[in-house]
Design an enzyme around this catalytic site. Structure first.
Site, short mmCIF file in Angstrom:
data_model
loop_
_atom_site.label_atom_id
_atom_site.label_comp_id
_atom_site.label_asym_id
_atom_site.label_seq_id
_atom_site.Cartn_x
_atom_site.Cartn_y
_atom_site.Cartn_z
N CYS A 123 2.97 -7.46 8.28
CA CYS A 123 3.52 -7.26 6.65
C CYS A 123 4.99 -7.54 6.52
O CYS A 123 5.05 -8.74 6.55
CB CYS A 123 2.75 -5.82 6.24
SG CYS A 123 2.86 -5.65 4.55
N HIS A 152 -2.66 -4.77 8.13
CA HIS A 152 -1.89 -3.76 9.04
C HIS A 152 -2.86 -3.15 10.14
O HIS A 152 -3.85 -2.23 10.02
CB HIS A 152 -1.65 -2.50 8.31
CG HIS A 152 -0.45 -2.78 7.28
ND1 HIS A 152 0.86 -2.37 7.86
CD2 HIS A 152 -0.45 -2.99 5.95
CE1 HIS A 152 1.69 -2.44 6.80
NE2 HIS A 152 1.13 -3.11 5.75
N GLU A 176 -1.81 -1.53 12.75
CA GLU A 176 -1.75 -0.14 13.23
C GLU A 176 -2.34 0.82 12.36
O GLU A 176 -2.36 1.94 12.67
CB GLU A 176 -0.09 0.05 13.23
CG GLU A 176 0.42 0.18 11.97
CD GLU A 176 0.46 -0.70 11.10
OE1 GLU A 176 -0.13 -2.22 11.14
OE2 GLU A 176 1.16 -0.80 9.85
#
Lengths: 83, 260
Positions: B94, B223, B225
């Site tokens: 990002c 994302h 994560e």
């Protein structure tokens, strides 16, 4: 060393959506103004030292390329005046 | 122990979950403030991998990623360049992707003063926070996705400036060099073709992720994560890993095989 006042304007290139500009257009139209379009740019007022106006212009051009502008999406213009 | 540096700057806000993802993949993750690197109390080259996580570094001032990139360029460029050219893995998520593009490490075709690509404001002019479908389209260059073949993955996006843009000649080179890693697709895996909300930002060619020419630097807008465990999925499955995990596992496996 002479002091120069620099004003740099940075705009999103035409054709790239300007979200803030669109919100401003909408709000102004809501208020009854006959607004067609708004583009919102950034203005940097930089105070700097340089040996000459030409030198100042050269450095500002560099600042734009190296930080203030991404040439893929932004256009810019600037003016330099001795204080 | 494999050591991965998760870079923190003022305004970074995905560092902890990113570090947790790296740890889950079997490496030691250390969240390090960029100030420590600039002061030279920490040396980037002591690490095996680097992740620049998401957030709003320096408040997105000037434009997303610009200030952190300028700091790295002026104070840390030799180390970052050596790290990347040494083919150690560099992952930008990002805001981290925005930083890598501003630095010129992506697409990595030149290290000039000016970026040759940009992540510009989303076409619909708003912050998009939603789960998207991604198709892996890389033909085995990117070291973060070697096991993925042509799988379709789900991850969330959360950004206002994620529309990938570059001049036609740059895009041509990115395609020819096999540098596109993920594209936005529909749930059935067919190309989004710019259609909202499958392509959430209007990105050229539905591009969600690219890598450099050597495949060791990757940037992506979604994302991973935030999609490590299946309980993070919208349907909250209790067991197993979700689709973002393989990216971190591949990173750590690559380090184990090639760096350590």
């Amino acid at each position: 060393m002479p002091i120069y006042e620099v004003v740099v304007e940075v705009w999103l290139k035409d054709g790239i959506v300007d979200a803030e500009g669109n919100s401003v257009t909408e709000a102004l139209r809501d208020m009854g103004y006959p607004v067609k379009d708004t583009r919102v740019g950034k203005v940097y007022r930089i105070t700097m030292e340089a040996a000459s106006k030409e030198e100042a212009e050269k450095l500002v051009e560099e600042m734009c390329r190296r930080l203030l502008v991404n040439p893929v999406k932004d256009k810019y213009l600037f003016r330099v005046e001795q204080r | 122990m494999i050591r991965v540096l998760v870079l923190r700057a003022p305004g970074t806000n995905c560092d902890k979950e990113t570090a947790r993802a790296v740890r889950e993949a079997g490496a030691a993750a250390e969240i390090i403030h960029v100030k420590k690197l600039i002061e030279d109390t920490i040396d980037l080259l002591d690490y095996d991998g680097l992740v620049i996580p998401g957030g709003f570094s320096y408040g997105d001032r000037v434009r997303a990623g610009a200030i952190l990139s300028a700091k790295i360029k002026s104070k840390l460029w030799d180390k970052f360049k050596e790290f990347a050219e040494d083919t150690r893995p560099v992952l930008g998520i990002c805001n981290g992707f925005q930083v890598l593009v501003e630095l010129g490490l992506l697409p990595g075709l030149s290290y000039g003063d000016e970026p040759v690509a940009a992540l510009v404001p989303n076409t619909l002019a708003r912050f998009e926070a939603r789960w998207v479908y991604l198709k892996h389209v890389n033909r085995n260059k990117c070291i973060f996705t070697r096991s993925l073949e042509n799988r379709v993955l789900r991850m969330p996006v959360a950004h206002a400036e994620g529309r990938f843009m570059a001049a036609a000649d740059i895009v041509k080179r990115i395609i020819e060099n096999d540098q596109i890693v993920f594209v936005y697709v529909k749930p059935d895996g067919s190309l989004a073709m710019g259609e909202y909300p499958y392509n959430p930002n209007g990105s050229m060619m539905d591009i969600a992720a690219i890598c450099n020419e050597r495949g060791n630097v990757m940037g992506l807008m979604p994302h991973p994560e935030r999609a490590i465990y299946s309980w993070q999925l919208p349907e909250k499955i209790s067991d197993g890993y979700a689709d973002g995990f393989p990216i971190f596992r591949e990173m750590v496996d690559y380090i184990r095989e090639n760096i350590k």
